[in-house]
Design a protein around this motif. Sequence first.
Motif, PDB file in Angstrom:
ATOM      1  N   SER A  51       0.828  -1.208   0.000  1.00 62.55           N
ATOM      2  CA  SER A  51       0.000   0.000   0.000  1.00 62.55           C
ATOM      3  C   SER A  51       0.862   1.257   0.000  1.00 62.55           C
ATOM      4  O   SER A  51       0.532   2.257  -0.644  1.00 62.55           O
ATOM      5  N   LEU A  52       1.995   1.215   0.719  1.00 63.35           N
ATOM      6  CA  LEU A  52       2.900   2.364   0.721  1.00 63.35           C
ATOM      7  C   LEU A  52       3.468   2.613  -0.675  1.00 63.35           C
ATOM      8  O   LEU A  52       3.620   3.762  -1.101  1.00 63.35           O
ATOM      9  N   GLY A  53       3.786   1.552  -1.403  1.00 61.38           N
ATOM     10  CA  GLY A  53       4.270   1.708  -2.767  1.00 61.38           C
ATOM     11  C   GLY A  53       3.216   2.330  -3.668  1.00 61.38           C
ATOM     12  O   GLY A  53       3.519   3.219  -4.486  1.00 61.38           O
ATOM     13  N   LEU A  54       1.962   1.892  -3.523  1.00 57.90           N
ATOM     14  CA  LEU A  54       0.882   2.471  -4.322  1.00 57.90           C
ATOM     15  C   LEU A  54       0.650   3.936  -3.954  1.00 57.90           C
ATOM     16  O   LEU A  54       0.360   4.769  -4.823  1.00 57.90           O
ATOM     17  N   ALA A  55       0.786   4.247  -2.672  1.00 59.04           N
ATOM     18  CA  ALA A  55       0.620   5.636  -2.229  1.00 59.04           C
ATOM     19  C   ALA A  55       1.695   6.520  -2.844  1.00 59.04           C
ATOM     20  O   ALA A  55       1.426   7.655  -3.258  1.00 59.04           O
ATOM     21  N   ARG A  56       2.912   6.011  -2.899  1.00 60.26           N
ATOM     22  CA  ARG A  56       3.992   6.788  -3.510  1.00 60.26           C
ATOM     23  C   ARG A  56       3.698   7.081  -4.977  1.00 60.26           C
ATOM     24  O   ARG A  56       3.882   8.212  -5.459  1.00 60.26           O
ATOM     25  N   ASP A  57       3.240   6.046  -5.708  1.00 67.46           N
ATOM     26  CA  ASP A  57       2.894   6.243  -7.115  1.00 67.46           C
ATOM     27  C   ASP A  57       1.810   7.307  -7.267  1.00 67.46           C
ATOM     28  O   ASP A  57       1.880   8.160  -8.164  1.00 67.46           O
ATOM     29  N   ALA A  58       0.811   7.265  -6.369  1.00 67.50           N
ATOM     30  CA  ALA A  58      -0.295   8.222  -6.454  1.00 67.50           C
ATOM     31  C   ALA A  58       0.187   9.645  -6.197  1.00 67.50           C
ATOM     32  O   ALA A  58      -0.220  10.592  -6.879  1.00 67.50           O
ATOM     33  N   VAL A  59       1.078   9.821  -5.207  1.00 66.59           N
ATOM     34  CA  VAL A  59       1.599  11.154  -4.926  1.00 66.59           C
ATOM     35  C   VAL A  59       2.383  11.674  -6.125  1.00 66.59           C
ATOM     36  O   VAL A  59       2.273  12.848  -6.507  1.00 66.59           O
ATOM     37  N   MET A  60       3.180  10.816  -6.744  1.00 65.31           N
ATOM     38  CA  MET A  60       3.960  11.222  -7.909  1.00 65.31           C
ATOM     39  C   MET A  60       3.067  11.691  -9.053  1.00 65.31           C
ATOM     40  O   MET A  60       3.442  12.538  -9.864  1.00 65.31           O
ATOM     41  N   GLN A  61       1.850  11.139  -9.110  1.00 65.84           N
ATOM     42  CA  GLN A  61       0.900  11.520 -10.156  1.00 65.84           C
ATOM     43  C   GLN A  61      -0.002  12.670  -9.729  1.00 65.84           C
ATOM     44  O   GLN A  61      -0.889  13.069 -10.482  1.00 65.84           O
ATOM     45  N   THR A  92      -3.863   9.214   0.017  1.00 63.70           N
ATOM     46  CA  THR A  92      -4.382   9.240   1.384  1.00 63.70           C
ATOM     47  C   THR A  92      -5.061   7.925   1.729  1.00 63.70           C
ATOM     48  O   THR A  92      -4.861   7.359   2.816  1.00 63.70           O
ATOM     49  N   HIS A  93      -5.871   7.409   0.813  1.00 67.00           N
ATOM     50  CA  HIS A  93      -6.554   6.137   1.073  1.00 67.00           C
ATOM     51  C   HIS A  93      -5.560   4.994   1.213  1.00 67.00           C
ATOM     52  O   HIS A  93      -5.702   4.136   2.104  1.00 67.00           O
ATOM     53  N   GLN A  94      -4.542   4.948   0.352  1.00 70.53           N
ATOM     54  CA  GLN A  94      -3.559   3.870   0.449  1.00 70.53           C
ATOM     55  C   GLN A  94      -2.779   3.952   1.767  1.00 70.53           C
ATOM     56  O   GLN A  94      -2.497   2.927   2.402  1.00 70.53           O
ATOM     57  N   LEU A  95      -2.434   5.163   2.180  1.00 65.16           N
ATOM     58  CA  LEU A  95      -1.705   5.320   3.442  1.00 65.16           C
ATOM     59  C   LEU A  95      -2.577   4.960   4.633  1.00 65.16           C
ATOM     60  O   LEU A  95      -2.098   4.365   5.611  1.00 65.16           O
ATOM     61  N   ALA A  96      -3.852   5.318   4.575  1.00 68.00           N
ATOM     62  CA  ALA A  96      -4.771   4.931   5.648  1.00 68.00           C
ATOM     63  C   ALA A  96      -4.897   3.417   5.728  1.00 68.00           C
ATOM     64  O   ALA A  96      -4.953   2.833   6.821  1.00 68.00           O
ATOM     65  N   ASP A  97      -4.921   2.761   4.555  1.00 67.06           N
ATOM     66  CA  ASP A  97      -4.971   1.294   4.555  1.00 67.06           C
ATOM     67  C   ASP A  97      -3.707   0.715   5.183  1.00 67.06           C
ATOM     68  O   ASP A  97      -3.766  -0.245   5.966  1.00 67.06           O
ATOM     69  N   ALA A  98      -2.545   1.283   4.835  1.00 65.14           N
ATOM     70  CA  ALA A  98      -1.289   0.782   5.394  1.00 65.14           C
ATOM     71  C   ALA A  98      -1.255   0.947   6.907  1.00 65.14           C
ATOM     72  O   ALA A  98      -0.832   0.043   7.637  1.00 65.14           O
ATOM     73  N   ALA A  99      -1.697   2.106   7.393  1.00 67.76           N
ATOM     74  CA  ALA A  99      -1.721   2.320   8.845  1.00 67.76           C
ATOM     75  C   ALA A  99      -2.711   1.382   9.526  1.00 67.76           C
ATOM     76  O   ALA A  99      -2.455   0.884  10.634  1.00 67.76           O
ATOM     77  N   SER A 100      -3.848   1.122   8.855  1.00 64.67           N
ATOM     78  CA  SER A 100      -4.856   0.223   9.440  1.00 64.67           C
ATOM     79  C   SER A 100      -4.332  -1.197   9.576  1.00 64.67           C
ATOM     80  O   SER A 100      -4.783  -1.952  10.445  1.00 64.67           O
ATOM     81  N   ASP A 101      -3.374  -1.586   8.719  1.00 61.59           N
ATOM     82  CA  ASP A 101      -2.804  -2.926   8.832  1.00 61.59           C
ATOM     83  C   ASP A 101      -2.078  -3.127  10.159  1.00 61.59           C
ATOM     84  O   ASP A 101      -1.865  -4.264  10.589  1.00 61.59           O
ATOM     85  N   PHE A 102      -1.705  -2.033  10.814  1.00 65.45           N
ATOM     86  CA  PHE A 102      -1.016  -2.135  12.104  1.00 65.45           C
ATOM     87  C   PHE A 102      -1.997  -2.206  13.278  1.00 65.45           C
ATOM     88  O   PHE A 102      -1.598  -2.501  14.389  1.00 65.45           O
ATOM     89  N   ALA A 112       5.229   0.026  16.889  1.00 71.72           N
ATOM     90  CA  ALA A 112       4.546   1.320  16.976  1.00 71.72           C
ATOM     91  C   ALA A 112       5.335   2.404  16.254  1.00 71.72           C
ATOM     92  O   ALA A 112       4.747   3.318  15.677  1.00 71.72           O
ATOM     93  N   ARG A 113       6.649   2.309  16.253  1.00 72.78           N
ATOM     94  CA  ARG A 113       7.457   3.303  15.548  1.00 72.78           C
ATOM     95  C   ARG A 113       7.168   3.279  14.050  1.00 72.78           C
ATOM     96  O   ARG A 113       7.043   4.337  13.419  1.00 72.78           O
ATOM     97  N   SER A 114       7.070   2.087  13.473  1.00 70.02           N
ATOM     98  CA  SER A 114       6.756   1.991  12.048  1.00 70.02           C
ATOM     99  C   SER A 114       5.376   2.555  11.770  1.00 70.02           C
ATOM    100  O   SER A 114       5.156   3.232  10.755  1.00 70.02           O
ATOM    101  N   GLN A 115       4.449   2.290  12.656  1.00 70.02           N
ATOM    102  CA  GLN A 115       3.102   2.828  12.472  1.00 70.02           C
ATOM    103  C   GLN A 115       3.116   4.355  12.524  1.00 70.02           C
ATOM    104  O   GLN A 115       2.436   5.029  11.740  1.00 70.02           O
ATOM    105  N   LYS A 116       3.922   4.925  13.417  1.00 69.86           N
ATOM    106  CA  LYS A 116       4.017   6.387  13.515  1.00 69.86           C
ATOM    107  C   LYS A 116       4.613   6.987  12.243  1.00 69.86           C
ATOM    108  O   LYS A 116       4.220   8.065  11.812  1.00 69.86           O
ATOM    109  N   ARG A 117       5.568   6.296  11.649  1.00 69.60           N
ATOM    110  CA  ARG A 117       6.161   6.793  10.411  1.00 69.60           C
ATOM    111  C   ARG A 117       5.127   6.802   9.280  1.00 69.60           C
ATOM    112  O   ARG A 117       5.108   7.711   8.441  1.00 69.60           O
ATOM    113  N   ILE A 118       4.260   5.793   9.275  1.00 73.97           N
ATOM    114  CA  ILE A 118       3.179   5.780   8.277  1.00 73.97           C
ATOM    115  C   ILE A 118       2.204   6.916   8.552  1.00 73.97           C
ATOM    116  O   ILE A 118       1.741   7.609   7.635  1.00 73.97           O
ATOM    117  N   GLU A 119       1.884   7.142   9.826  1.00 72.83           N
ATOM    118  CA  GLU A 119       0.955   8.228  10.180  1.00 72.83           C
ATOM    119  C   GLU A 119       1.536   9.586   9.782  1.00 72.83           C
ATOM    120  O   GLU A 119       0.800  10.483   9.363  1.00 72.83           O
TER     121      GLU A 119
END
Length: 846
Positions: A310-320, A327-337, A362-369
Amino acid sequence: MKALPRPLLFGIFLSLTAAQTPAQFPPAPGTGPGLPETIEAIDSARVTTRILYITAHPDDESSAVLTYLARGLHADVALLSITRGEGGQNALGPEQAPQLGLIRTQELLAATRGYGLKLYFTRARDFGYSKTPEETEKIWGDQVVEDMVRIIRSFRPNIVINHWGSVHTGHGHHQASGILTPKAVALAADPSFKLGASSSPLSGTSVLVDEAPWKATLILSLDRSDSPKGYVLPLDEVSPLYGKTWREIGLDAFVNHHTQGIAGFLNSPFVRRQIGLVPEGGATLDPAQLAEPLTTLFPGCRAFEHAYKSLGLARDAVMQGDTASATHQLADAASDFTDWTGKCGYAVADNPTQLEYVADIARSQKRIEKALALAAGIHLKAESDTSELVVGDSFHITARTTCRKDAQCSLGALTLDLPKSMEQSAPQGSADKGYDFTIGFTGKTPPPQPGFPAPIPPDQMLPLLPEPPPLITAQQELTVAGYKMTVHEPVTRVTTTSTSVARVPLRIVPAYTVSVEPAQAIEVLSAPHKPFDIFLRVHSYSAKPRTVSVGLDLPDGLTSSPPVDVKFTGIGDQYVKLTVTPPAKLEPGDFAITAYARFGGEKFSTSLEPLPSMPTLFWSERAQTVVHAFGINVPANLRVGYISAEGEPIPDALRRLGINVQMLDTAALTFGDLTGYDAIVVGVRAYELRPELAEANKRLLDYVSAGGTLVVQYNRDYIWNRLEPAPYPAKIGNPTPRITDENSPVHFLKPHDPLLNRPNKITDDDFQNWVQERGLYFWNDFDAKYTPLLAMNDPGEKDLNGGLVYTRYGKGTYIYTGLAFFRELPEGVPGAYRLFVNLLSASKSN
């Protein structure tokens, strides 16, 4: 009358503390809310490697290496500087010792923002140059290793970089840093090495833990040779986000070390070298270890694999430019935690090791947030109507949260995290328009309630942080694309002048402070002791109208005019002049006169002033005039020209003796009439920091030849040896000759020389109570036309005789001295005053 003992007085100066007021810098590249920062945050959330880089002082670090690791590889990087650099020199202004440590802390903090990493310190003192690691370790003591272990166990680095690991000569602090780093890494992994209870420092929890042992995978050293071994880092590759090389980005941040004159070294070949990472202890390094992906956090857990995708897809979306999808992809990634233990089939045991592993997740989750907040454009603004908080007063805070429309933000409660000594009224406003809070600072801490747990021990990490945590924090609960999170923002105050805007933190201040002028005075024992005036500026930080009594507390034998009542209508200043009368006879020593402002039963005797070199930092100390009483002979009508480059304290110190000191600017130095001066003094590092001085040097030598006295204080070897400004050959060697032991015995090579006898007889007693060092940048190779006057040595070393050298040149006297007068005169060291006056009086004596 009894004098204030010198050791006590010196201890008072050293124990002064600064108000908790970190300086503010413009956002460093890569720290704002833009597109590059959003992409970088996403990339960082996909990496779990933690790297701790350990060095001895601010400005030791390799800015290029740190920037590449943090911004190029997106590792979670922290820098540990064992000291705050307070023992160094200051090319920016007059601050020394603890004041300089505060400034250098902020300079390094500004640099690390540019590098993209965290910052820690130990409580070790920078006591100045040290020649051996043994001396350094003895003075630092066991505490430094304990602090290093605490940071390692808290940050839990996978890799430790030992900056000075391959260095076995030079500065003792550097060598000790290289020796202590592997020792601390080993102790951090040893379960039998206990540190004691503390609140969990990095996880944000209040769980009581005895920091669990942590074993770093690798210790790496740096190879900066012409052909470096190990893994050579691609520091000169261009960042695809910022359009500069990692080295250039790092150097842009490194230049924040203003007090160390770093800007003058940016073109040095040393900072352009290739650098290799070399494993210590025979280990091997796979470059992939520097940036382990999120999927290695819990191998086989599909939730984390999905988050990585999901983080990879979010990066692609930001680049476009599709921030809504990102935002949706990042929210999905954070929800996985969320509830990750169930998704990953992991049962958490109730022990420190397992609790800290949970904190790692929790640190990884904070970085996603963090990435989610950037993509969603979440901005929490929280500002106070004052930055100075006084017990008994109230103040106001406004806070508002905004978000991109396409991010589907749903705002929840906006609250303030207040100290227990403050109370707030019900907020006024709404989520759309923001909220207004009225805060009462009662100063009272509520008593513990029955049944509540015992107080949590103080966080032992606090002294190891670059600056104290925010006094008040705003917290916004919100839901973004279905994901619930909380954002935090320190409450600050925006201050403005006609030429500047600064965002400053909130700080607790006394209701009244007193600034004293002069801060020091000298009473010559043989002279008549006349009354003298002390001028006070009393500042009210309280908004309440009050009448305050202002006076002086005096040592036995001194008297003063009576206290004065001043009226305040609110915040502002009032001015008072009081006259002090010394007794007819004074004993030698130091005497403290303390100013106060009294209201009711409370007496305020604190000065709170901005530091000249960094006015957003406030320095707090006792509101005192310290009187130094000693015997000295000063020739009448002595007139001195001074060439200063650093806002030095020496000119003011000489004026306390009644010497007429004139500062020589560029015009005076280049075109002025120098013949009217009995002596001209070249300040410390002036040939380096006053570019016109080299061109004017011939005028200074002509002044000497015509009968004047030129006193040249220390300059650094590279500039001195290049310019060769002395009348006859003289060099400063490498390593630079210096005496670090302030108690080193001094041998008189020419005891009958006029410079040691007129107008003051210099004896062994004049070298008592010196501070930090005898001197630095001594000459070690000089022409036979020069006469050395003193010899001294550090323990176990041969004598050095280049610390005070002179020659007759024409009709005048040329003097070079590396003795640390710039440290001794501000401390009121009598012998340093007597010797310096002798140097200034050379032409008069002859």
